[in-house]
Design a protein around this motif. Sequence first.
Motif, PDB file in Angstrom:
ATOM      1  N   PHE A  48     -13.605   1.284  -7.082  1.00 26.16           N
ATOM      2  CA  PHE A  48     -15.042   1.232  -7.318  1.00 26.16           C
ATOM      3  C   PHE A  48     -15.749   1.939  -6.158  1.00 26.16           C
ATOM      4  O   PHE A  48     -15.344   1.782  -5.001  1.00 26.16           O
ATOM      5  CB  PHE A  48     -15.487  -0.225  -7.433  1.00 26.16           C
ATOM      6  N   THR A  51      -1.489  -0.395  -3.825  1.00 28.05           N
ATOM      7  CA  THR A  51      -2.902  -0.104  -3.576  1.00 28.05           C
ATOM      8  C   THR A  51      -3.005   1.267  -2.922  1.00 28.05           C
ATOM      9  O   THR A  51      -2.170   1.646  -2.103  1.00 28.05           O
ATOM     10  CB  THR A  51      -3.561  -1.176  -2.680  1.00 28.05           C
ATOM     11  N   LEU A  52      -4.052   2.014  -3.326  1.00 24.83           N
ATOM     12  CA  LEU A  52      -4.190   3.411  -2.905  1.00 24.83           C
ATOM     13  C   LEU A  52      -5.495   3.634  -2.143  1.00 24.83           C
ATOM     14  O   LEU A  52      -6.088   4.718  -2.234  1.00 24.83           O
ATOM     15  CB  LEU A  52      -4.137   4.317  -4.149  1.00 24.83           C
ATOM     16  N   GLY A  53      -5.972   2.615  -1.420  1.00 24.05           N
ATOM     17  CA  GLY A  53      -7.211   2.747  -0.659  1.00 24.05           C
ATOM     18  C   GLY A  53      -8.359   3.178  -1.557  1.00 24.05           C
ATOM     19  O   GLY A  53      -8.580   2.591  -2.621  1.00 24.05           O
ATOM     20  N   ALA A  54      -9.076   4.220  -1.140  1.00 23.45           N
ATOM     21  CA  ALA A  54     -10.253   4.687  -1.883  1.00 23.45           C
ATOM     22  C   ALA A  54      -9.906   5.279  -3.243  1.00 23.45           C
ATOM     23  O   ALA A  54     -10.803   5.625  -4.016  1.00 23.45           O
ATOM     24  CB  ALA A  54     -11.004   5.708  -1.043  1.00 23.45           C
ATOM     25  N   PHE A  95      -7.819  -7.905  -1.793  1.00 19.23           N
ATOM     26  CA  PHE A  95      -7.097  -7.477  -2.999  1.00 19.23           C
ATOM     27  C   PHE A  95      -5.922  -8.428  -3.259  1.00 19.23           C
ATOM     28  O   PHE A  95      -5.750  -8.920  -4.378  1.00 19.23           O
ATOM     29  CB  PHE A  95      -6.592  -6.044  -2.810  1.00 19.23           C
ATOM     30  N   CYS A 133      -9.293  -4.933  -7.397  1.00 23.92           N
ATOM     31  CA  CYS A 133      -9.919  -3.713  -6.860  1.00 23.92           C
ATOM     32  C   CYS A 133     -11.387  -3.967  -6.530  1.00 23.92           C
ATOM     33  O   CYS A 133     -11.894  -3.477  -5.525  1.00 23.92           O
ATOM     34  CB  CYS A 133      -9.815  -2.553  -7.860  1.00 23.92           C
ATOM     35  N   THR A 151     -14.884  -3.959   1.725  1.00 17.13           N
ATOM     36  CA  THR A 151     -15.139  -2.812   2.606  1.00 17.13           C
ATOM     37  C   THR A 151     -16.627  -2.646   2.926  1.00 17.13           C
ATOM     38  O   THR A 151     -16.987  -1.858   3.778  1.00 17.13           O
ATOM     39  CB  THR A 151     -14.656  -1.468   1.989  1.00 17.13           C
ATOM     40  N   ASN A 169       0.863  -1.182   0.000  1.00 19.39           N
ATOM     41  CA  ASN A 169       0.000   0.000   0.000  1.00 19.39           C
ATOM     42  C   ASN A 169       0.902   1.236   0.000  1.00 19.39           C
ATOM     43  O   ASN A 169       2.135   1.118  -0.060  1.00 19.39           O
ATOM     44  CB  ASN A 169      -1.006  -0.034   1.161  1.00 19.39           C
ATOM     45  N   VAL A 211     -18.237   2.478  -3.393  1.00 16.35           N
ATOM     46  CA  VAL A 211     -19.099   1.615  -2.569  1.00 16.35           C
ATOM     47  C   VAL A 211     -19.426   2.324  -1.263  1.00 16.35           C
ATOM     48  O   VAL A 211     -18.776   3.299  -0.900  1.00 16.35           O
ATOM     49  CB  VAL A 211     -18.397   0.266  -2.235  1.00 16.35           C
ATOM     50  N   GLY A 226     -11.423  -5.907  -3.326  1.00 20.22           N
ATOM     51  CA  GLY A 226     -11.098  -5.008  -2.209  1.00 20.22           C
ATOM     52  C   GLY A 226     -12.285  -4.123  -1.868  1.00 20.22           C
ATOM     53  O   GLY A 226     -12.626  -3.946  -0.692  1.00 20.22           O
ATOM     54  N   ALA A 227     -12.942  -3.581  -2.895  1.00 20.54           N
ATOM     55  CA  ALA A 227     -14.094  -2.707  -2.659  1.00 20.54           C
ATOM     56  C   ALA A 227     -15.213  -3.480  -1.973  1.00 20.54           C
ATOM     57  O   ALA A 227     -15.809  -2.997  -0.995  1.00 20.54           O
ATOM     58  CB  ALA A 227     -14.583  -2.135  -3.987  1.00 20.54           C
ATOM     59  N   ALA A 285      -9.736  -5.199   3.243  1.00 18.59           N
ATOM     60  CA  ALA A 285      -9.715  -4.786   1.829  1.00 18.59           C
ATOM     61  C   ALA A 285      -8.386  -5.190   1.187  1.00 18.59           C
ATOM     62  O   ALA A 285      -8.355  -5.766   0.090  1.00 18.59           O
ATOM     63  CB  ALA A 285      -9.930  -3.284   1.703  1.00 18.59           C
ATOM     64  N   GLY A 286      -7.300  -4.892   1.882  1.00 23.60           N
ATOM     65  CA  GLY A 286      -5.976  -5.219   1.356  1.00 23.60           C
ATOM     66  C   GLY A 286      -5.805  -6.724   1.186  1.00 23.60           C
ATOM     67  O   GLY A 286      -5.185  -7.183   0.212  1.00 23.60           O
ATOM     68  N   VAL A 346     -18.820   2.260   2.275  1.00 16.14           N
ATOM     69  CA  VAL A 346     -17.819   1.593   3.117  1.00 16.14           C
ATOM     70  C   VAL A 346     -18.363   1.386   4.530  1.00 16.14           C
ATOM     71  O   VAL A 346     -18.864   2.314   5.146  1.00 16.14           O
ATOM     72  CB  VAL A 346     -16.526   2.436   3.182  1.00 16.14           C
ATOM     73  N   GLY A 350      -7.940   3.523  -5.423  1.00 10.74           N
ATOM     74  CA  GLY A 350      -7.740   2.408  -6.350  1.00 10.74           C
ATOM     75  C   GLY A 350      -6.357   1.802  -6.249  1.00 10.74           C
ATOM     76  O   GLY A 350      -5.857   1.552  -5.153  1.00 10.74           O
TER      77      GLY A 350
HETATM   78  P1  ADP Z   1      -4.503  -1.865   2.853  1.00 12.63           P
HETATM   79  O1  ADP Z   1      -5.666  -2.229   3.689  1.00 12.63           O
HETATM   80  O2  ADP Z   1      -3.522  -2.972   2.674  1.00 12.63           O
HETATM   81  O3  ADP Z   1      -3.877  -0.537   3.209  1.00 12.63           O
HETATM   82  P2  ADP Z   1      -5.901  -0.465   0.750  1.00 12.63           P
HETATM   83  O4  ADP Z   1      -6.562   0.368   1.790  1.00 12.63           O
HETATM   84  O5  ADP Z   1      -5.040   0.237  -0.241  1.00 12.63           O
HETATM   85  O6  ADP Z   1      -5.085  -1.678   1.375  1.00 12.63           O
HETATM   86  O7  ADP Z   1      -7.057  -1.240  -0.023  1.00 12.63           O
HETATM   87  C1  ADP Z   1      -6.805  -2.263  -0.939  1.00 12.63           C
HETATM   88  C2  ADP Z   1      -7.730  -2.118  -2.120  1.00 12.63           C
HETATM   89  O8  ADP Z   1      -9.103  -2.236  -1.684  1.00 12.63           O
HETATM   90  C3  ADP Z   1      -7.639  -0.756  -2.838  1.00 12.63           C
HETATM   91  O9  ADP Z   1      -6.655  -0.800  -3.862  1.00 12.63           O
HETATM   92  C4  ADP Z   1      -9.026  -0.600  -3.399  1.00 12.63           C
HETATM   93  O10 ADP Z   1      -9.125  -1.272  -4.644  1.00 12.63           O
HETATM   94  C5  ADP Z   1      -9.910  -1.313  -2.377  1.00 12.63           C
HETATM   95  N1  ADP Z   1     -10.438  -0.321  -1.427  1.00 12.63           N
HETATM   96  C6  ADP Z   1      -9.938   0.039  -0.231  1.00 12.63           C
HETATM   97  N2  ADP Z   1     -10.668   1.018   0.348  1.00 12.63           N
HETATM   98  C7  ADP Z   1     -11.664   1.293  -0.536  1.00 12.63           C
HETATM   99  C8  ADP Z   1     -12.778   2.214  -0.545  1.00 12.63           C
HETATM  100  N3  ADP Z   1     -12.979   3.067   0.463  1.00 12.63           N
HETATM  101  N4  ADP Z   1     -13.600   2.208  -1.618  1.00 12.63           N
HETATM  102  C9  ADP Z   1     -13.400   1.361  -2.660  1.00 12.63           C
HETATM  103  N5  ADP Z   1     -12.383   0.469  -2.709  1.00 12.63           N
HETATM  104  C10 ADP Z   1     -11.524   0.425  -1.661  1.00 12.63           C
END
Ligand code: ADP
Length: 325
Positions: A244, A224-227, A258, A280, A287, A192, A246, A283-284, A254-255, A248, A229
């Motif tokens: 995507f 991965t960039l959280g919300a 993914f 993705c 959440t 991440n 969603v 992961g979405a 999520a990670g 949350v 993508g």
């Molecule tokens: P980690 O939990 O390892 O820090 P991330 O927060 O980057 O990982 O989340 C992993 C993947 O899950 C993201 O790349 C994204 O595709 C999905 N994801 C995470 N948070 C969201 C969100 N708020 N809305 C949509 N997809 C999410």
Amino acid sequence: MTGGPTKIAVIGSINMDLITKTTRLPRIGETVLGDRLQYRSGGKGANQAVAAARYGADVAFLGATGQDGFGRQLRAALASAGLALDDVRSLPGQTSGAAFIVVDGAGDNMITAIPGTNWSLTSQDVDAFKHRLAGADVLLVQLEIPLPVVLAAIRLANTAGVLVVLNAAPADHSDRRELDQLVAQCDVLLVNETEADCLGASGANWVDKARSLTARGPETVVITLGAAGAVAVDGAQAVFQPAFQVEVVDAIGAGDAFSAALAVELGRQTPLPDAVRLACAAGALATTGTGGQEALPSYSQVETWLGEGILPAFGPETTRKEDQQ
Ligand code: ADP
């Protein structure tokens, strides 16, 4: 790769997650009130093993619990997720791994993990797991177990020609030399934003940062960039996949969803842009439910969700979001 389900070998942590929700995260020295205490089976290794099984893979999992109450519950959860416990060590006189998780009203979280028996896994355990590892399409590992154990597993996988996906989480290990060795020997590095920075990724945007990490050895790097993508690069391409949209509930898991989806898709030789898009979506979806393992989506959920257009039909892009700002 043979026909049938993708074979994934996962080696990693098993934790009891103790979760509470607060309106906001506590500051240093501050006490805030949590709503209630929830016990959930977790640990990145166990979560990714369960996520991969739910996603349709044939999973072999090497991990360890204690013989305490948490250990019994954790093993029962793995078994009810359909995982074989043959390679899950049960260690007497030691406490199982645990994690304290606080989730705030926005779905952000703070986690303190206590390794327990996860730290008792050894390279000998990896040796005993060799037959499962060598028969797999993909080895999926994280960093919640001793790094020499991860390294032993990666070396065996490399020798056997098994694709290695390293989810370098958490990445704040004091032994950078060992960590660099792992990064150098994996095929796919998955991190991440925090972990990418921790590994010293450099560049003006996330694609460049991912590229900077390929210079350390892995052929493919996914951040991965959280919300926002995820981005992925390999020798041939750079992919940006927006998240995507969603509702949350919480971002725990999520990670892991993914990571597992990405590993399974790359194991079945899905092209990188499609693998990242499916990951993705997984992961979405994760959440939208509470907790770790319970919220992990099945392959058919992901496919149905994408197919029905419930999720926006973003195609992966090779342009960079940062460049458009
Ligand atoms: P980690 O939990 O390892 O820090 P991330 O927060 O980057 O990982 O989340 C992993 C993947 O899950 C993201 O790349 C994204 O595709 C999905 N994801 C995470 N948070 C969201 C969100 N708020 N809305 C949509 N997809 C999410």
